[in-house]
Motif scaffolding. Structure first.
Motif, PDB file in Angstrom:
ATOM      1  N   GLY A  61       1.320   0.409  -0.271  1.00  0.00           N
ATOM      2  CA  GLY A  61       1.798   0.883  -1.571  1.00  0.00           C
ATOM      3  C   GLY A  61       3.274   0.582  -1.686  1.00  0.00           C
ATOM      4  O   GLY A  61       4.071   1.421  -2.099  1.00  0.00           O
ATOM      5  N   ASP A  71       0.317  -3.924  -1.913  1.00  0.00           N
ATOM      6  CA  ASP A  71       0.230  -3.040  -3.080  1.00  0.00           C
ATOM      7  C   ASP A  71      -0.858  -3.568  -4.009  1.00  0.00           C
ATOM      8  O   ASP A  71      -1.053  -4.785  -4.133  1.00  0.00           O
ATOM      9  N   THR A  81       4.066   4.627   4.125  1.00  0.00           N
ATOM     10  CA  THR A  81       3.550   4.771   2.767  1.00  0.00           C
ATOM     11  C   THR A  81       4.301   5.907   2.079  1.00  0.00           C
ATOM     12  O   THR A  81       4.243   7.059   2.518  1.00  0.00           O
ATOM     13  N   ALA A 118       2.514   6.947  -2.374  1.00  0.00           N
ATOM     14  CA  ALA A 118       1.399   6.085  -2.764  1.00  0.00           C
ATOM     15  C   ALA A 118       0.048   6.731  -2.499  1.00  0.00           C
ATOM     16  O   ALA A 118      -0.918   6.491  -3.227  1.00  0.00           O
TER      17      ALA A 118
END
Length: 275
Positions: A120, A141, A182, A185
């Motif tokens: 992400g 992503d 991360t 996300a």
């Protein structure tokens, strides 16, 4: 977006729709959409099946989608960040990434030989900083818009040696990652269990670590009512999911509080090691 009620941002959202009942939008549905708090202009393109909405960041998207569906127009799934990516690198977002990186480095110092996957990654605010420390960063992503911004930033730095993946986490199947990062996300992910199992079984090395930065439980107002899968996380429940997937939580605590309008939202960091 994080901003106060006194400084509402003007934004434009284009929603693609599938027409179910008739072939032309009527004026009444236009008026209904325009009546939603935060909406100040509506334009319908019947040939492209698109509704262009000019609005502030206080608009209630679930209410908007409900009005469209009631009239027989089903919003089609789009890149959630399509209209956010260009302005993503705001001072608030940059500060958020910096605070997360600072906490990460207090708990987990990457070495030059480590390989990191930034899950992400967005526009690369976390991954690009970590690339100054470690030899190899994989940027991943699902948002095409975010990835395009990231590519431009990496090109500007003449950094062409990085791996960039536009897709879901399941697109990566090499068990060669030392650290997964991360930030903000995970609450956009529908099936957390499936993702964590894939990470454990197909991505992390035997001693690999995942470092999560995300929201604690909230009432949905952080995203102005946008339909995201999770309104933050209960840390104990998330730790249970990590354990079930074969990851041992080695540290977890709240490290930041954000103010949005008249509300406060806590961010936690959770570090877990593959068992």
């Amino acid at each position: 977006e994080v901003c106060s009620k006194e400084t509402k941002r003007e934004m434009r959202t284009i929603i693609r729709v599938e027409r179910a009942n008739c072939c032309v939008f009527n004026n009444s549905i236009n008026r209904e959409i325009a009546s939603i708090n935060g909406v100040y202009a509506v334009n319908v393109d019947n040939y492209k099946n698109e509704v262009t909405i000019d609005h502030t960041d206080e608009v209630n998207f679930p209410e908007l989608f409900a009005k469209l569906r009631e009239s027989g127009y089903n919003p089609l799934e789009e890149d959630y960040f399509k209209n956010k990516a260009a302005e993503w690198d705001s001072p608030i977002k940059i500060e958020m990434a910096e605070k997360f990186i600072a906490e990460l480095l207090k708990n987990q110092i990457p070495t030059r030989d480590n390989k990191i996957l930034d899950y992400g990654c967005g526009t690369g605010l976390v991954g690009m900083e970590l690339s100054k420390i470690t030899r190899d960063v994989v940027y991943l992503d699902s948002s095409e818009s975010m990835i395009e911004i990231l590519k431009k930033k990496l090109d500007a730095q003449k950094d062409w040696g990085r791996t960039i993946i536009q897709g879901e986490i399941f697109a990566y199947n090499q068990r060669d990652i030392d650290i997964i990062t991360t930030l903000m996300a995970l609450h956009h992910i529908e099936d957390i269990d499936e993702v964590l199992n894939h990470i454990t079984q197909n991505i992390l090395k035997s001693s690999g670590v995942i470092v999560i930065g995300d929201l604690t439980e909230e009432d949905g107002s952080f995203h102005n009512g946008d339909p995201v899968p999770h309104k933050g996380f209960n840390k104990e429940e998330l730790a249970g999911k990590l354990s079930k997937a074969g990851l041992e939580v080695i540290n977890s605590y709240t490290y930041n509080t954000m103010v949005k309008g008249d509300k406060k939202f806590d961010q936690f960091i959770m570090i877990a090691k593959k068992i």
